[in-house]
Design a protein around this motif. Structure first.
Motif, PDB file in Angstrom:
ATOM      1  N   ALA A 183       8.386   4.311  -3.749  1.00 18.45           N
ATOM      2  CA  ALA A 183       9.621   4.514  -3.509  1.00 18.45           C
ATOM      3  C   ALA A 183       9.661   5.091  -1.973  1.00 18.45           C
ATOM      4  CB  ALA A 183      10.503   5.321  -4.391  1.00 18.45           C
ATOM      5  N   PHE A 184       8.629   6.005  -1.883  1.00 17.05           N
ATOM      6  CA  PHE A 184       8.559   6.675  -0.647  1.00 17.05           C
ATOM      7  C   PHE A 184       8.091   5.710   0.550  1.00 17.05           C
ATOM      8  CE2 PHE A 184       5.309   8.932   2.352  1.00 17.05           C
ATOM      9  CZ  PHE A 184       6.310   9.669   2.838  1.00 17.05           C
ATOM     10  N   ALA A 185       7.171   4.848   0.172  1.00 17.50           N
ATOM     11  CA  ALA A 185       6.592   3.868   1.106  1.00 17.50           C
ATOM     12  C   ALA A 185       7.559   2.902   1.635  1.00 17.50           C
ATOM     13  CB  ALA A 185       5.482   3.347   0.800  1.00 17.50           C
ATOM     14  N   GLY A 193       4.571  10.063  10.311  1.00 15.50           N
ATOM     15  CA  GLY A 193       3.874  10.919   9.261  1.00 15.50           C
ATOM     16  C   GLY A 193       3.020  10.194   8.192  1.00 15.50           C
ATOM     17  N   VAL A 194       2.727   8.911   8.415  1.00 13.78           N
ATOM     18  CA  VAL A 194       2.043   7.979   7.302  1.00 13.78           C
ATOM     19  C   VAL A 194       0.815   7.319   8.219  1.00 13.78           C
ATOM     20  CG1 VAL A 194       2.037   6.327   5.782  1.00 13.78           C
ATOM     21  CG2 VAL A 194       3.877   7.896   5.584  1.00 13.78           C
ATOM     22  N   ILE A 248      -3.586   5.818   1.486  1.00 14.47           N
ATOM     23  CA  ILE A 248      -2.998   6.280   2.623  1.00 14.47           C
ATOM     24  C   ILE A 248      -2.990   7.794   2.834  1.00 14.47           C
ATOM     25  CG2 ILE A 248      -1.203   4.607   2.346  1.00 14.47           C
ATOM     26  CD1 ILE A 248       0.783   6.299   1.373  1.00 14.47           C
ATOM     27  N   ARG A 249      -2.685   8.150   3.974  1.00 15.63           N
ATOM     28  CA  ARG A 249      -2.563   9.694   4.098  1.00 15.63           C
ATOM     29  C   ARG A 249      -1.113  10.076   4.829  1.00 15.63           C
ATOM     30  NH1 ARG A 249      -6.139   9.174   1.143  1.00 15.63           N
ATOM     31  NH2 ARG A 249      -8.254   9.987   1.506  1.00 15.63           N
ATOM     32  N   VAL A 250      -0.677  11.125   4.301  1.00 11.67           N
ATOM     33  CA  VAL A 250       0.595  11.630   4.429  1.00 11.67           C
ATOM     34  C   VAL A 250       0.603  13.154   5.285  1.00 11.67           C
ATOM     35  CG1 VAL A 250       2.946  12.051   3.616  1.00 11.67           C
ATOM     36  CG2 VAL A 250       1.619  10.064   2.596  1.00 11.67           C
ATOM     37  N   THR A 289      -7.146  14.452  13.357  1.00 10.54           N
ATOM     38  CA  THR A 289      -8.054  13.521  13.491  1.00 10.54           C
ATOM     39  C   THR A 289      -8.228  12.690  12.174  1.00 10.54           C
ATOM     40  OG1 THR A 289      -9.621  15.176  14.718  1.00 10.54           O
ATOM     41  CG2 THR A 289     -10.685  13.571  13.623  1.00 10.54           C
ATOM     42  N   THR A 290      -7.929  13.263  10.860  1.00  6.29           N
ATOM     43  CA  THR A 290      -8.079  12.458   9.828  1.00  6.29           C
ATOM     44  C   THR A 290      -6.964  11.357   9.724  1.00  6.29           C
ATOM     45  OG1 THR A 290      -8.595  14.443   8.454  1.00  6.29           O
ATOM     46  CG2 THR A 290      -7.787  12.654   7.367  1.00  6.29           C
ATOM     47  N   LEU A 291      -6.000  11.715  10.366  1.00  2.00           N
ATOM     48  CA  LEU A 291      -4.734  10.712  10.167  1.00  2.00           C
ATOM     49  C   LEU A 291      -5.087   9.599  11.421  1.00  2.00           C
ATOM     50  CD1 LEU A 291      -1.723  13.153  10.492  1.00  2.00           C
ATOM     51  CD2 LEU A 291      -2.355  11.736   8.436  1.00  2.00           C
ATOM     52  N   ARG A 292      -5.728   9.939  12.458  1.00  2.00           N
ATOM     53  CA  ARG A 292      -5.901   8.670  13.413  1.00  2.00           C
ATOM     54  C   ARG A 292      -7.102   8.030  12.693  1.00  2.00           C
ATOM     55  NH1 ARG A 292      -4.930  12.466  18.638  1.00  2.00           N
ATOM     56  NH2 ARG A 292      -2.736  12.295  18.790  1.00  2.00           N
ATOM     57  N   ARG A 293      -8.255   8.720  12.332  1.00  2.00           N
ATOM     58  CA  ARG A 293      -9.374   7.935  11.717  1.00  2.00           C
ATOM     59  C   ARG A 293      -8.804   7.079  10.698  1.00  2.00           C
ATOM     60  NH1 ARG A 293     -13.906  12.639  10.582  1.00  2.00           N
ATOM     61  NH2 ARG A 293     -14.921  12.363  12.760  1.00  2.00           N
TER      62      ARG A 293
END
Length: 497
Positions: free
Chosen positions: A279-281, A362-363, A393-395, A420-424
């Motif tokens: 639902a969030f996605a 933010g995702v 995914i990362r949020v 860095t984690t999000l962009r990777r």
């Protein structure tokens, strides 16, 4: 003592019994399969932070690696984004090496013997996968699973692209998507009061007060070690453990086997969070002006063990209109595209616009060629994207908060504010994965990215994409680091620099 059989010979022996009609074709495919795996391995040797490689120096028309023990390894100038097999041999000191497993054995590095066995199996399985392929028809497939079956070579950059340890030849032929089987799934009855069920588990998968959990036949035989009457049939998709059932629903089964790199499971926390995450996605996808759809999770179940669980999802075909086709990005390389350079630029613009928009919110999607699908118009133009499988995914709670988006209750492992984690996560999967694999070379990827970034909003994330080295998972280093938890990374030359 007799020399142990290699995986190539073992597969040949099994094939002579179960499918002798494929034996000659299999043997003919072996040299090209070795080159395909060796090309992927050379990419890793040339670019990953392997602790026993001390230096890499351009030498002649190639690159020479100086190893910690003083030996030298020489090969062609590496294109980290090439998908064609261009490495037929490298030289370890004065010895030519044309077999990936033998090269890894002779390197004699820590944990190299285990990786050598996997490389051996990858070559043999890749040759087997190619051996039974019919010519592709000119017309586009009409169903989602037919598109998935076209992806014969597996991961475009992982040396273990077709490694399936634990699968016999007969099991690969019976279960792997590129062999085009119809797979029968068992149904294991479990008392409802002992299960965790989320979403709407269908009545046809219930038996009174018992929940019927779909089980892959390999899992039933090798892990559960129990007979399961085959009561469902489905077409295996690229992930092998996920199948398209009649009626368009996809079922993700538990399959405790190492496929390519990791042993994947369906954990209790992922089942518990599945409907909230779905639902969030969908809420986030609604902010992309119709350019992205997320396949909804319909229901999930587990008996409390990762060995017996299943997830039901929508088919991505739900998001294709009349005359349109929905196909995984990995399958794009198997079909003719109109004016490929211009098309690739349009596709890259669409994919980056969506990926960067969600990242800003933010995702970070793990948008590799299996999870990311593209909707093509009747003329072949890329018009929308579909994303499936939200498990990795990362949020970022901080980014969500900046946009006034409430943070739902999600598993802690997917929450991070580390830039860095999000962009990777996004750049490594989308740019170094899906887009690079579709482009097929560094030159083609550069042209596509130059076209794509021209009109995108100049955010800090876009600046990082344009100005910094491109992150990607160090897939071979990860296989050589069995005690390390989590992903390891390396940096590739940025095509835009």
């Amino acid at each position: 003592m007799p020399r142990p059989l290699t995986a190539e010979a073992e597969v040949a022996d099994e094939l002579s019994v179960v499918r002798p009609d494929l034996a000659a074709r299999y043997a003919a495919e072996l040299p090209a399969a070795r080159a395909a795996v060796l090309t992927r391995l050379w990419r890793a040797l040339a670019h990953e932070p392997l602790p026993w490689v001390e230096s890499r120096t351009p030498s002649g028309e190639g690159v020479t690696l100086r190893l910690r023990d003083g030996r030298r390894l020489h090969g062609p100038a590496p294109d980290p984004y090439a998908t064609a097999a261009y490495v037929t041999a490298v030289r370890l000191d004065d010895v030519a090496q044309d077999r990936p497993a033998r090269l890894m054995t002779d390197l004699a590095v820590p944990h190299g013997a285990d990786l050598a066995a996997e490389l051996d199996h990858s070559v043999a399985s890749l040759a087997l996968s190619r051996a039974g392929q019919p010519p592709h028809p000119e017309e586009w497939p009409g169903s989602d699973w037919e598109w998935e079956q076209r992806v014969v070579d597996g991961h475009p950059y992982h040396p273990n692209c077709r490694s399936r340890p634990g699968f016999s030849v007969a099991e690969q032929l019976a279960h792997a998507p590129e062999h085009r089987p119809l797979v029968g799934l068992g149904l294991v009855p479990v008392p409802a009061e002992t299960c965790l069920v989320t979403g709407a588990w269908p009545e046809q998968l219930r038996d009174g007060r018992r929940v019927l959990i779909p089980v892959h036949p390999w899992q039933a035989a090798h892990v559960l070690k129990r007979p399961c009457e085959e009561r469902l049939t489905g077409h295996p998709l690229m992930s092998l453990r996920t199948l398209a059932l009649d009626g368009g629903v996809h079922v993700k089964t538990a399959l405790s086997a190492r496929l390519t790199s990791s042993v994947r499971d369906i954990s209790v926390p992922s089942v518990a969070a599945s409907m909230t995450l779905s639902a969030f996605a969908a809420q986030l996808a609604a902010r992309t002006d119709g350019l992205l759809h997320i396949t909804r999770t319909l229901g999930a179940v587990t008996d409390g063990s990762p060995d017996l669980a299943a997830v039901l999802r929508e088919s991505p075909q739900e998001y294709g209109g009349p005359g349109e086709r929905v196909l995984p990005v990995a399958a794009l390389a198997t079909t003719e595209l109109p004016d490929s350079a211009e098309w690739l630029g349009e596709f890259a613009r669409l994919a980056l616009a969506v990926g960067l928009r969600l990242l800003e919110l933010g995702v970070a999607l793990e948008a590799h060629g299996q999870n990311l699908l593209v909707v093509l118009s009747a003329t072949g133009a890329p018009v929308r994207l579909v994303y499936r499988d939200l498990a990795d995914i990362r949020v970022s709670p901080a980014r969500l908060a900046r946009h006034g988006i409430p943070v739902p209750e999600l598993p802690a492992r997917i929450l991070t504010d580390d830039v860095t984690t999000l962009r990777r996560k996004l750049f490594g999967s989308l740019v170094a994965g899906a887009l690079a694999g579709t482009a097929g070379s560094g030159a083609a990827l550069r042209t596509a990215l130059e076209t794509a970034v021209r009109d995108l909003p100049r955010t800090p994330d876009l600046a990082a994409l344009c100005e910094e080295p491109l992150p990607t998972k160090a897939l071979t280093l990860m296989r050589l680091s069995p005690g390390t938890v989590g992903d390891l990374w390396t940096e590739l030359p940025n095509p835009l620099l």
